[in-house]
Write a protein that holds these residues in place. Structure first.
Motif, PDB file in Angstrom:
ATOM      1  N   ARG A   1      74.444 -44.220  -5.133  1.00 15.52           N
ATOM      2  CA  ARG A   1      73.843 -45.481  -4.716  1.00 15.52           C
ATOM      3  C   ARG A   1      74.788 -46.148  -3.721  1.00 15.52           C
ATOM      4  NH1 ARG A   1      72.330 -48.387 -10.361  1.00 15.52           N
ATOM      5  NH2 ARG A   1      70.684 -49.417  -9.138  1.00 15.52           N
TER       6      ARG A   1
ATOM      7  N   HIS B   1      75.834 -51.906   1.008  1.00 16.46           N
ATOM      8  CA  HIS B   1      76.240 -52.094   2.397  1.00 16.46           C
ATOM      9  C   HIS B   1      76.865 -53.471   2.549  1.00 16.46           C
ATOM     10  CE1 HIS B   1      75.784 -52.138   6.845  1.00 16.46           C
ATOM     11  NE2 HIS B   1      75.432 -53.390   6.672  1.00 16.46           N
TER      12      HIS B   1
ATOM     13  N   ASN C   1      71.883 -53.320   7.577  1.00 15.20           N
ATOM     14  CA  ASN C   1      71.824 -51.860   7.659  1.00 15.20           C
ATOM     15  C   ASN C   1      70.483 -51.427   8.257  1.00 15.20           C
ATOM     16  OD1 ASN C   1      72.381 -49.123   7.305  1.00 15.20           O
ATOM     17  ND2 ASN C   1      71.634 -49.127   5.185  1.00 15.20           N
ATOM     18  N   ASP C   2      70.214 -51.867   9.474  1.00 20.69           N
ATOM     19  CA  ASP C   2      68.936 -51.555  10.116  1.00 20.69           C
ATOM     20  C   ASP C   2      68.852 -50.111  10.592  1.00 20.69           C
ATOM     21  OD1 ASP C   2      68.094 -54.143   9.687  1.00 20.69           O
ATOM     22  OD2 ASP C   2      68.692 -54.850  11.683  1.00 20.69           O
ATOM     23  N   ASP C   3      70.004 -49.457  10.795  1.00 23.52           N
ATOM     24  CA  ASP C   3      69.977 -48.067  11.262  1.00 23.52           C
ATOM     25  C   ASP C   3      69.373 -47.134  10.224  1.00 23.52           C
ATOM     26  OD1 ASP C   3      71.748 -48.209  13.838  1.00 23.52           O
ATOM     27  OD2 ASP C   3      72.849 -49.310  12.315  1.00 23.52           O
ATOM     28  N   ARG C   4      69.592 -47.441   8.963  1.00 20.55           N
ATOM     29  CA  ARG C   4      69.120 -46.614   7.851  1.00 20.55           C
ATOM     30  C   ARG C   4      69.638 -45.178   7.937  1.00 20.55           C
ATOM     31  NH1 ARG C   4      68.659 -50.192   4.469  1.00 20.55           N
ATOM     32  NH2 ARG C   4      67.672 -48.673   3.075  1.00 20.55           N
ATOM     33  N   TYR C   5      70.825 -45.023   8.545  1.00 18.09           N
ATOM     34  CA  TYR C   5      71.465 -43.704   8.567  1.00 18.09           C
ATOM     35  C   TYR C   5      71.779 -43.275   7.139  1.00 18.09           C
ATOM     36  CZ  TYR C   5      74.396 -39.967  10.474  1.00 18.09           C
ATOM     37  OH  TYR C   5      74.928 -38.747  10.814  1.00 18.09           O
ATOM     38  N   TYR C   6      72.139 -44.253   6.343  1.00 16.89           N
ATOM     39  CA  TYR C   6      72.248 -44.054   4.911  1.00 16.89           C
ATOM     40  C   TYR C   6      71.394 -45.136   4.241  1.00 16.89           C
ATOM     41  CZ  TYR C   6      75.795 -47.692   5.685  1.00 16.89           C
ATOM     42  OH  TYR C   6      76.452 -48.820   6.086  1.00 16.89           O
ATOM     43  N   GLY C   7      70.786 -44.799   3.131  1.00 14.31           N
ATOM     44  CA  GLY C   7      69.984 -45.779   2.415  1.00 14.31           C
ATOM     45  C   GLY C   7      70.879 -46.688   1.593  1.00 14.31           C
ATOM     46  N   SER C   8      70.593 -47.976   1.599  1.00 17.04           N
ATOM     47  CA  SER C   8      71.377 -48.918   0.800  1.00 17.04           C
ATOM     48  C   SER C   8      70.448 -49.746  -0.065  1.00 17.04           C
ATOM     49  CB  SER C   8      72.215 -49.838   1.705  1.00 17.04           C
ATOM     50  OG  SER C   8      71.420 -50.465   2.683  1.00 17.04           O
ATOM     51  N   GLU C   9      70.827 -49.905  -1.329  1.00 13.81           N
ATOM     52  CA  GLU C   9      70.034 -50.694  -2.253  1.00 13.81           C
ATOM     53  C   GLU C   9      70.303 -52.184  -2.098  1.00 13.81           C
ATOM     54  OE1 GLU C   9      70.692 -49.354  -6.191  1.00 13.81           O
ATOM     55  OE2 GLU C   9      69.898 -47.348  -5.839  1.00 13.81           O
TER      56      GLU C   9
ATOM     57  N   GLU D   1      72.451 -55.198   0.441  1.00 11.10           N
ATOM     58  CA  GLU D   1      73.148 -55.477   1.694  1.00 11.10           C
ATOM     59  C   GLU D   1      73.763 -56.876   1.624  1.00 11.10           C
ATOM     60  OE1 GLU D   1      70.801 -54.797   5.211  1.00 11.10           O
ATOM     61  OE2 GLU D   1      69.638 -53.224   4.212  1.00 11.10           O
TER      62      GLU D   1
END
Length: 528
Positions: free
Chosen positions: A287, A290, A296-304, A306
């Motif tokens: 999990r 961020h 975390n708008d890039d969503r390169y990795y998912g974050s629960e 922010e």
């Protein structure tokens, strides 16, 4: 009498804290350069415009004040592109200026005519053409755009007939950055809950956290919860690398072992990590929380969760939001760290790059500024150079451009002459930029230039060998470094043992660079 455009540009830049403009002139920008001089800015002549842009980026990264580079129209502008792209992908506030054809000739002339705003559009946050009517406002906006998160370069086109024109003396507000929104309390509580519920959390820290305000809060958070810490190359020094919770630098030598460790974690706190810092897809199942200056708008990795805002304040709020309980056993962290350090130490019959770095580290104080180039020298420096303070290690990471290390080191020394500065280069990257030694000599910049010499583009050569290909286009002839140094009027020597390195690094440069070529065995780059 109102100022002309060139002077107005210089006045706005100087008010923002700028002191140097790096570049290579052409006839179309001499009026602009004169206006900058009158405003109190020093024009620093480089041998190539790419080096000028690298120097602007390094200055901005060290000081936080926008760096400025300048080229003429046509090839002067195109030569800036690589350095401006470096600033774009490493998020540095840079103002790139170039000349352009006179306004009345642009639509009919063809000689040296290029759509420069179109050229710079993919690698800058904003592009604009200056005129007598808009000069002050455009420069003010450029400074704001460049320093707004995410930071980055702005391109300003200056037609050659504009600098001498009188400009409107418009009263503008003093240069300032944008207001920072408040940190969301719900996000802090949610992050604290996930940290409390985790069993194996990890702090992974990136470039946006690399400032003087973050190390204290970061260390307190890590120690309270007993979390291991990894950093990106652009965040080296944000936690002392001799701290028992520090385990390594991702994307450096042996990075696969660090990602294996990440795979064992159930929560990763991404602190100031920009996706451009990753050289691989993020595949860990942990999990993610961020913590950054932008969402975390890039969503390169998912974050629960922010937490968006100043990183030091965000960490402090998280620290205060929940009672800490130690998470990862000290013995486990020590065992991994010791095993990893042993893996990346390297072993070879001859001198290794790791041994060169160890001797250089022993010779320099903790606040010394060190740059590296790109190739195996970057991989080994990122992992094996111990950094103890924020913003003391500089690298082209997002773009990963060879030729960066030497110009960057010269810019750092010019920005702060009181601190020792060294650059660690491969011989391929050094050859791309070695003309800038004259720049350092002319400016009186006592920088240690260390070349890891093995007459090859060793990282690419190793890739050819792993695939069973013939070694093609990745080896070259040796350089006589002593004669090269003599030609530039600097001290130069070649070393091939640890003792010779120690002796060479013990000598402090005077008012010009010193060149030390370390003949290394590339076998040392192969880690077990």
């Amino acid at each position: 009498m109102p100022p002309n455009v060139a002077r107005a540009i210089g006045d706005r830049l100087r008010a923002a804290g700028v002191r140097h403009v790096f570049g290579h002139p052409g006839g179309e920008v001499i009026d602009l350069i004169e206006g900058l001089r009158q405003a109190g800015l020093e024009f620093v002549l480089t041998k190539h415009e790419t080096a000028a842009a690298f120097m602007a980026e390094a200055t901005a990264t060290l000081t936080g004040i926008p760096g400025v580079c300048l080229g003429t129209l046509g090839p002067g502008a195109t030569n800036l592109v690589t350095g401006v792209a470096q600033a774009y992908l490493d998020r540095a506030p840079v103002i790139a200026l170039s000349g352009q054809l006179p306004t009345e000739r642009y639509e009919v002339a063809t000689h040296q005519r290029l759509d420069l705003k179109g050229l710079f559009a993919p690698i800058t946050k904003w592009q604009a053409t200056l005129s007598a009517g808009n000069a002050a406002a455009v420069v003010e906006r450029a400074l704001r755009v460049a320093t707004r998160a995410r930071r980055g370069p702005v391109y300003l086109e200056v037609p050659s007939d504009v600098p001498k024109q009188e400009t409107v003396n418009v009263a503008l507000p003093r240069f300032a950055t944008e207001h920072v929104p408040a940190i969301d309390d719900d996000a802090v509580r949610a992050a604290a809950a996930r940290l409390h519920d985790s069993e194996r959390p990890l702090l992974l820290v990136g470039m946006d956290a690399n400032n003087d305000a973050v190390p204290g809060p970061l260390r307190r958070l890590a120690e309270a919860w007993h979390m291991p810490v990894m950093v990106s190359p652009k965040a080296k020094g944000v936690l002392r690398e001799d701290h028992p919770l520090f385990v390594g630098t991702i994307e450096g030598l042996g990075t696969a072992y660090l990602y294996d460790f990440i795979d064992t974690c159930d929560l990763v706190l991404m602190v100031g990590l920009d996706p451009v810092e990753f050289d691989r897809d993020w595949s860990a199942k942990a999990r993610i929380v961020h913590i950054g200056v932008v969402p975390n708008d890039d969503r390169y990795y998912g974050s629960e969760v922010e937490i968006v805002g100043p990183i030091d304040a965000a960490i402090e709020r998280l620290f205060a939001a929940s009672k800490a309980t130690p998470k990862v056993a000290r013995d486990e962290i020590n065992a991994f760290r010791d095993a990893f350090t042993s893996r990346v130490r390297g072993s070879a019959k001859g001198l290794t790059a790791q041994e060169v770095l160890a001797e250089l580290r022993a010779a320099l104080p903790e606040d010394a500024l060190v740059t590296c180039d790109v190739g195996y020298n970057k991989a080994v420096s990122a992992q094996c150079w111990p950094a103890y303070r924020p913003r003391t290690f500089f690298v082209s990471n997002g773009l990963s451009s060879m030729g960066y290390g030497l110009p960057a080191a010269l810019a750092l020394k010019l920005a702060d002459r009181t601190r020792p500065v060294a650059c660690v280069l491969g011989d391929g990257g050094f050859a791309m930029a070695m003309a800038e030694i004259e720049t350092g000599t002319r400016l009186g910049l006592g920088v240690r230039v260390i070349v890891l010499a093995d007459e090859a583009l060793s990282q690419i050569k190793a890739g050819q060998e792993r695939k069973g290909y013939a070694v093609t286009g990745t080896t070259f002839g040796a350089i006589d470094y002593e004669k090269l140094g003599s030609a530039f009027g600097i001290d130069a020597r070649t070393v091939s043992t640890v003792a010779e390195c120690r002796e060479a690094f013990r000598e402090t440069p005077g008012d010009r660079p010193t060149l030390i070529a370390a003949r290394v065995d590339p076998a040392g780059y192969r880690v077990g």
